[in-house]
Design a protein around this motif. Structure first.
Motif, PDB file in Angstrom:
ATOM      1  N   ASN A   1       0.823  -1.216   0.000  1.00 59.96           N
ATOM      2  CA  ASN A   1       0.000   0.000   0.000  1.00 59.96           C
ATOM      3  C   ASN A   1       0.856   1.265   0.000  1.00 59.96           C
ATOM      4  OD1 ASN A   1      -2.453  -1.365   0.002  1.00 59.96           O
ATOM      5  ND2 ASN A   1      -2.521  -1.526   2.228  1.00 59.96           N
TER       6      ASN A   1
ATOM      7  N   ASP B   1       2.723  -3.917 -12.109  1.00 64.25           N
ATOM      8  CA  ASP B   1       1.958  -5.167 -12.000  1.00 64.25           C
ATOM      9  C   ASP B   1       1.804  -5.593 -10.546  1.00 64.25           C
ATOM     10  OD1 ASP B   1       4.617  -5.700 -11.654  1.00 64.25           O
ATOM     11  OD2 ASP B   1       4.565  -7.643 -12.685  1.00 64.25           O
ATOM     12  N   GLU B   2       1.441  -4.649  -9.708  1.00 59.67           N
ATOM     13  CA  GLU B   2       1.338  -4.928  -8.278  1.00 59.67           C
ATOM     14  C   GLU B   2       0.299  -6.019  -7.999  1.00 59.67           C
ATOM     15  OE1 GLU B   2       1.428  -2.251  -4.321  1.00 59.67           O
ATOM     16  OE2 GLU B   2      -0.206  -1.791  -5.703  1.00 59.67           O
ATOM     17  N   ALA B   3      -0.832  -5.986  -8.703  1.00 60.90           N
ATOM     18  CA  ALA B   3      -1.869  -7.008  -8.495  1.00 60.90           C
ATOM     19  C   ALA B   3      -1.327  -8.396  -8.797  1.00 60.90           C
ATOM     20  CB  ALA B   3      -3.085  -6.705  -9.364  1.00 60.90           C
ATOM     21  N   GLN B   4      -0.529  -8.506  -9.869  1.00 59.70           N
ATOM     22  CA  GLN B   4       0.059  -9.795 -10.218  1.00 59.70           C
ATOM     23  C   GLN B   4       1.054 -10.238  -9.147  1.00 59.70           C
ATOM     24  OE1 GLN B   4      -0.775 -11.910 -12.483  1.00 59.70           O
ATOM     25  NE2 GLN B   4       0.819 -13.341 -11.846  1.00 59.70           N
TER      26      GLN B   4
ATOM     27  N   VAL C   1       0.857  -9.637  -5.958  1.00 62.02           N
ATOM     28  CA  VAL C   1       0.054 -10.156  -4.846  1.00 62.02           C
ATOM     29  C   VAL C   1      -0.442 -11.563  -5.159  1.00 62.02           C
ATOM     30  CG1 VAL C   1      -2.058  -9.818  -3.497  1.00 62.02           C
ATOM     31  CG2 VAL C   1      -0.644  -7.848  -4.107  1.00 62.02           C
ATOM     32  N   ILE C   2      -0.918 -11.762  -6.392  1.00 62.01           N
ATOM     33  CA  ILE C   2      -1.414 -13.086  -6.796  1.00 62.01           C
ATOM     34  C   ILE C   2      -0.306 -14.128  -6.706  1.00 62.01           C
ATOM     35  CG2 ILE C   2      -2.255 -14.420  -8.769  1.00 62.01           C
ATOM     36  CD1 ILE C   2      -3.845 -11.969  -9.628  1.00 62.01           C
TER      37      ILE C   2
ATOM     38  N   GLN D   1       0.312 -14.975  -3.107  1.00 65.25           N
ATOM     39  CA  GLN D   1      -0.810 -15.784  -2.635  1.00 65.25           C
ATOM     40  C   GLN D   1      -0.677 -17.222  -3.133  1.00 65.25           C
ATOM     41  OE1 GLN D   1      -4.141 -13.530  -4.120  1.00 65.25           O
ATOM     42  NE2 GLN D   1      -4.424 -12.418  -2.191  1.00 65.25           N
TER      43      GLN D   1
ATOM     44  N   ASP E   1     -10.839 -17.285 -13.862  1.00 65.99           N
ATOM     45  CA  ASP E   1      -9.768 -16.822 -12.971  1.00 65.99           C
ATOM     46  C   ASP E   1      -9.105 -17.983 -12.240  1.00 65.99           C
ATOM     47  OD1 ASP E   1     -10.403 -14.240 -13.728  1.00 65.99           O
ATOM     48  OD2 ASP E   1     -11.816 -13.970 -12.068  1.00 65.99           O
TER      49      ASP E   1
ATOM     50  N   GLN F   1      -5.275 -18.991 -12.437  1.00 61.00           N
ATOM     51  CA  GLN F   1      -4.468 -19.016 -11.218  1.00 61.00           C
ATOM     52  C   GLN F   1      -3.701 -20.325 -11.081  1.00 61.00           C
ATOM     53  OE1 GLN F   1      -6.774 -18.680  -7.629  1.00 61.00           O
ATOM     54  NE2 GLN F   1      -5.075 -19.281  -6.311  1.00 61.00           N
TER      55      GLN F   1
END
Length: 513
Positions: free
Chosen positions: A138, A145-148, A150-151, A154, A297, A301
């Protein structure tokens, strides 16, 4: 008529009597008596006949009424029997609904009660991801590609939970079996399973709703994993019930509670003890509705987490790669470095010369789209064999991949790759900040050279504020935090694998299908 004849007979007798008054009087009297008796008997019979006819008419009327009543009763009986059948059918349906609801409740209750494996390393990694890393992410908003990122982390957390809860998968090469709806993904995996009673569910409607890890082992077992890391055993009937329809009946997304299941069983005649197939949902399920709209998705994933991607197309309806498949492959290519291998399934439904043309067509399309592949094979899941191939043979390729994988180092590398991208992004921010600070200093000096001392002093404060705004101190701090979190995550992975128990022994099958 009888009465007339009788009257005439009496008259004749009377005349005869008068003629034979003296000689035949006794005889006439006797005859007269007999005739009288006959007349009385006739009257009685006539009366009885009329009464009988009347009674017969009455009986006939009553029989008509009884027939009407009988018909009504038969109609009522048929209606009652029909209603009974309908009620019985409704009862069976309600019982099935009750059993279905009860089984769903039991499954959720079991998953919620399931205690996660006592693996402090895996739990600490999850804590770092959900707290330290999210606060860091944050604060650092410059990663494109911050979302990627995080994925990906995860995915590391999920693999740690999987290995911690299912030690049998430790050291195996994960092969994602992906593709469109009804391409035969589950049947392809089934062709490697030696236990005839131990099968992935297949059907004309979308079946695979929960991703399944299928790995080689001595004993057959199905485990459902909770999102907290616990697991519960399932029977094959319970596992086969996990269809799209079953999942859709829940009032929430079942995959948030039970993200995946695992199946351990004997795989293949080649002894693929280091192979684990991931049976993923079709990325384009046909109008299944409900929460299963996220299958795209989920397929993306799990395919991105695998070491190899087997892309399956069904030759029963396709003669090449559909455009939707190509779009998904391009999307997958952007987030994974895993090699692709194309399975042209259901090849037994095509003529040999058609198969050759189809393989050539697929090869040309992929080359034109610049999608690299390891090979293409025409495969029959029913026969369990490869009919033709381009590039590498399927079974040769599987033999190459049938080697123990150092999962610990793979996960550490995934974490390092994520933080390497953050470091590069932060370094770019530091360089950009330094350039801006130098630019403000140069502008300030330019003002001094103009000789306007008052403007120089006035702008000096403003430039100082701007230089402080673009200082590299905050970026340096972010860099230090990134290194610190990475170190903690790597340590958590190492601790997690130290606590993982010895993997379950695995063997291959002795006889080919």
């Amino acid at each position: 008529m009888g009465q007339l004849i009788l009257s005439q007979a009496i008259a004749n007798v009377d005349r005869l009597a008068s003629f034979w008054v003296l000689r035949r009087r006794p005889i006439a009297a006797a005859i007269h008596e007999v005739l009288h008796i006959a007349e009385q008997s006739h009257k009685k019979q006539t009366k009885a006949l009329h009464e009988s006819l009347a009674y017969s008419q009455q009986l006939k009327s009553e029989l008509g009424i009884l027939a009407t009543v009988q018909g009504q009763l038969e109609t009522d009986l048929d209606k009652a029997e029909s209603e009974q059948k309908s009620l019985y059918s409704q009862l069976i349906h309600k019982q099935a609904e009750y059993i279905n609801v009860s089984s769903r409740y039991d499954l959720i209750a079991s998953l919620l009660r399931a205690k996660p494996q006592d693996n402090s390393g895996q739990q600490h990694f999850k804590y770092l991801l959900e707290n330290d890393f999210m606060r860091f992410a944050n604060q650092v908003a410059s990663l494109p590609d911050e979302a990627q990122a995080v994925i990906e982390l995860q995915g590391v957390a999920e693999e740690l939970a999987l290995v911690a809860g299912f030690p049998g998968i430790h050291g195996k090469n994960l092969i994602a079996v992906a593709g469109g709806f009804s391409s035969g993904k589950s049947e392809f995996v089934n062709s490697f399973i030696q236990d005839a009673s131990f099968r992935l569910a297949v059907g004309l409607n979308p079946v695979t709703a929960i991703p399944a890890y299928v790995s080689g082992a001595k004993n057959s077992q199905v485990l459902a994993f909770s999102s907290q890391g616990g697991s519960v055993p399932l029977t094959m009937n319970e596992f086969h019930a996990l269809t799209h329809d079953f999942v859709r009946d829940f009032a929430f997304d079942l995959k948030t509670v039970m993200p995946y299941v695992s199946l351990s069983t004997q795989l293949g005649d080649k002894g693929f003890e280091h192979i684990c197939f991931i049976d993923t949902p079709g990325y384009d399920p046909a109008a299944t509705g409900g929460f299963t709209q996220h299958d795209h998705d989920i397929a993306l994933q799990y395919a991105s987490q695998a070491g190899v991607v087997f892309w399956v197309i069904g030759l029963d309806v396709n003669g090449t790669l559909p455009n939707s498949d190509l779009e998904f492959l391009r999307e997958l290519l952007n987030i994974t470095t895993a090699p692709f291998y194309i399975i042209a399934n259901k090849a037994d439904l095509r003529a040999e010369e058609d198969i050759a043309e189809i393989l050539d067509e697929i090869e040309e399309v992929l080359e034109f789209e610049e999608i690299p592949i390891e090979g293409i094979c025409a495969y029959s899941s029913v026969l369990g064999c490869e009919l033709q191939f381009r590039g590498r043979s399927l079974f040769d390729y599987l033999s190459v991949k049938n080697r123990a994988v150092e999962k610990e180092q793979q996960l550490i590398k995934q974490v390092s790759n994520v933080f390497d991208r953050y470091r590069r992004s932060i370094d770019e921010d530091i360089e950009r900040s330094a350039r801006m600070s130098n630019c403000f200093r140069s502008l300030h000096l330019d003002i001094l050279q103009t000789g306007d001392e008052e403007l120089f002093l006035h702008m000096g404060k403003r430039f100082e504020e701007l230089r402080n705004e673009f200082t590299s101190k905050s970026f340096q701090h972010n860099l230090e935090v990134a290194n610190e979190i990475e170190g903690k995550m790597v340590k958590a992975i190492e601790d997690s694998f130290k606590l993982i128990s010895t993997p379950i022994g695995v063997v291959g099958c002795k006889k080919a299908k």
